[in-house]
Design a protein around this motif. Sequence first.
Motif, mmCIF file in Angstrom:
data_model
loop_
_atom_site.group_PDB
_atom_site.id
_atom_site.type_symbol
_atom_site.label_atom_id
_atom_site.label_comp_id
_atom_site.label_asym_id
_atom_site.label_seq_id
_atom_site.Cartn_x
_atom_site.Cartn_y
_atom_site.Cartn_z
ATOM 1 N N THR A 24 52.688 11.805 28.036
ATOM 2 C CA THR A 24 52.320 12.971 27.224
ATOM 3 C C THR A 24 53.310 13.817 26.584
ATOM 4 O OG1 THR A 24 50.640 13.332 29.125
ATOM 5 C CG2 THR A 24 51.271 15.216 27.576
ATOM 6 N N PHE A 25 54.467 13.868 27.377
ATOM 7 C CA PHE A 25 55.670 14.446 26.662
ATOM 8 C C PHE A 25 56.234 13.705 25.538
ATOM 9 C CE2 PHE A 25 60.282 14.896 25.775
ATOM 10 C CZ PHE A 25 60.473 15.965 25.492
ATOM 11 N N ALA A 26 55.993 12.215 25.490
ATOM 12 C CA ALA A 26 56.503 11.682 24.397
ATOM 13 C C ALA A 26 55.439 11.513 23.180
ATOM 14 C CB ALA A 26 56.513 10.043 24.701
ATOM 15 N N ARG A 134 46.294 27.060 25.196
ATOM 16 C CA ARG A 134 46.941 25.588 25.591
ATOM 17 C C ARG A 134 47.337 25.679 26.997
ATOM 18 N NH1 ARG A 134 50.048 29.142 22.521
ATOM 19 N NH2 ARG A 134 52.144 29.535 23.236
ATOM 20 N N TRP A 135 47.894 26.659 27.589
ATOM 21 C CA TRP A 135 48.547 26.293 28.778
ATOM 22 C C TRP A 135 47.421 26.190 29.842
ATOM 23 C CZ3 TRP A 135 53.242 25.133 28.649
ATOM 24 C CH2 TRP A 135 54.312 25.518 27.416
ATOM 25 N N LEU A 136 46.290 26.629 29.728
ATOM 26 C CA LEU A 136 45.029 26.678 30.638
ATOM 27 C C LEU A 136 44.647 24.839 30.436
ATOM 28 C CD1 LEU A 136 43.169 27.812 32.432
ATOM 29 C CD2 LEU A 136 41.781 28.349 30.838
ATOM 30 N N VAL A 137 44.428 24.678 29.151
ATOM 31 C CA VAL A 137 44.065 23.209 28.822
ATOM 32 C C VAL A 137 45.228 22.178 29.418
ATOM 33 C CG1 VAL A 137 43.809 21.605 27.139
ATOM 34 C CG2 VAL A 137 43.046 23.962 26.717
ATOM 35 N N LEU A 138 46.538 22.473 29.498
ATOM 36 C CA LEU A 138 47.405 21.611 29.704
ATOM 37 C C LEU A 138 47.539 21.654 31.656
ATOM 38 C CD1 LEU A 138 49.970 19.758 29.710
ATOM 39 C CD2 LEU A 138 51.357 21.719 29.789
ATOM 40 N N ALA A 139 46.971 22.763 32.210
ATOM 41 C CA ALA A 139 46.822 22.919 33.581
ATOM 42 C C ALA A 139 45.573 22.083 33.943
ATOM 43 C CB ALA A 139 46.551 24.416 33.904
ATOM 44 N N ILE A 142 46.403 18.385 33.869
ATOM 45 C CA ILE A 142 47.488 18.002 35.004
ATOM 46 C C ILE A 142 46.715 17.847 36.314
ATOM 47 C CG2 ILE A 142 49.475 18.426 36.340
ATOM 48 C CD1 ILE A 142 50.059 17.422 33.551
ATOM 49 N N THR A 143 45.942 18.856 36.308
ATOM 50 C CA THR A 143 44.955 18.811 37.515
ATOM 51 C C THR A 143 44.229 17.557 37.752
ATOM 52 O OG1 THR A 143 44.913 21.197 37.762
ATOM 53 C CG2 THR A 143 43.310 20.244 38.862
ATOM 54 N N LEU A 144 43.416 17.298 36.600
ATOM 55 C CA LEU A 144 42.678 16.079 36.649
ATOM 56 C C LEU A 144 43.355 14.676 36.936
ATOM 57 C CD1 LEU A 144 40.239 16.640 33.467
ATOM 58 C CD2 LEU A 144 39.560 16.815 35.999
ATOM 59 N N ILE A 145 44.720 14.868 36.202
ATOM 60 C CA ILE A 145 45.447 13.571 36.468
ATOM 61 C C ILE A 145 45.991 13.575 38.260
ATOM 62 C CG2 ILE A 145 47.761 12.907 36.270
ATOM 63 C CD1 ILE A 145 47.590 13.725 33.479
ATOM 64 N N VAL A 146 46.387 14.843 38.654
ATOM 65 C CA VAL A 146 46.631 14.704 40.018
ATOM 66 C C VAL A 146 45.461 14.409 41.016
ATOM 67 C CG1 VAL A 146 47.396 16.291 42.072
ATOM 68 C CG2 VAL A 146 48.547 16.497 39.751
ATOM 69 N N LEU A 147 44.319 14.934 40.696
ATOM 70 C CA LEU A 147 43.142 14.693 41.584
ATOM 71 C C LEU A 147 42.916 13.140 41.391
ATOM 72 C CD1 LEU A 147 40.807 17.902 41.113
ATOM 73 C CD2 LEU A 147 42.103 17.245 43.043
#
Length: 434
Positions: A24-26, A134-139, A142-147
Amino acid sequence: MSSLRARIALLLVAAIVGVVALATFAVVSVVGPPTPESTTEPVARQIRLLAQSLPSHVASADDLRIGLGTQPASGQEDERATYLLARALQHSGADFPAVVVRVAGKQGMVASVQLPDGRWMAVDIPDFSPPADRWLVLAGWITLIVLGATAVSLYFATVLTKPLVMLEAATARIGLDGVLAPLPEEGSGEVRATARALNQLSTRLKAAMESRMRLVAAAGHDLRTPMTRMRLRVEFLAEEEREKWLHDLEELDRIADSAIRLVREEVAGDAVESVDLERLVRDIEAEMVSLGHAVTTGNLDKVSVRAGALGLRRALRNLIVNAATHGKGCCVSLAAADGRVVLSIADRGPGIPRELLNKAFEPFFRVDPGRWQSIPGAGLGLAIAKEIIERYGGTVTLENRHGGGLSQKVVFDAVLEKSGFEPDQEFNPISAAL
């Protein structure tokens, strides 16, 4: 976090989240938003052209959808956008005063530029700044990825550790005879291989134990024939020599009998029933007293246990005889509480050194080998008693008493006696392990 499954799952989650975060960072670095200069400069040039052409060519600006007034557009000023627009206008050669505001309920922003005649021209411009949430969307991302990573990691960790879980379950199912219960050979290749290996281990272990039992039983049985011949020959010896030989032959006879009894206790057992432990202890006490042993009883609660009557009698008799002979007399007490029965045998002997307590139940164990001839016995009484008690779900432990002596404690689950008001109840009944 001490289990291997949790560690593997955590490692997979960390690996997946780390890879996705780097990717994602890339992507954000390569495909990022446009720079302020690349977006504000074209807007500034268009505003400059409008500002220069509007006073001389257009009397009314309604057809261009721009606003003209004596004051700049109302709204909340965006200082950063104002700074960028003013700098872009200055670079384009039009040093007009400019103000950029945000209007509630309206998309984009409004730029107000003061014309040479003093009027203010208001123009809608796009908002190229990142969204406020944007930070809520990013959170959420990340939450979907972790789950998702956690679910996938737990599944694969379970698959990878299934053979180890099977091994743990198999060892927990080891019976009192020390043999593993058969495991179904099904599932993945690794699981089938693990189950097959455990079943082979169980078969070999059972065969080795049976071979040992047959060897001990055969040795004890075969000793009787030469011992009988030796007894006949002893009759022709002198009186002094005869007593010594007879004493040694009696010792050999006790060893052979004890070995055979030990084998029988390990391979067979009598039927399990409710045994009145208080009555059994009193019967054994009477027997010991008649044989000249210093055995007394203390408090004896009326309680029953689930066990084989003959086997339990043999086990308790061995423990009491051991305390009466080696401990110079003993006192037996019986207490029941919270569904448990505790039988205590306290003697007045020298006790056992702490480092040897765990070895006391081993066959042919003697605290002092020099006392082998002074006290009769083959050294198998405690081993036989432990085998019988554990077969019926009980435990037996030894500990030195304060002030001297040894305490033997036997613990069983109790069976509540039937009364006139309550039905017959049991506290954790023990099934026999045959």
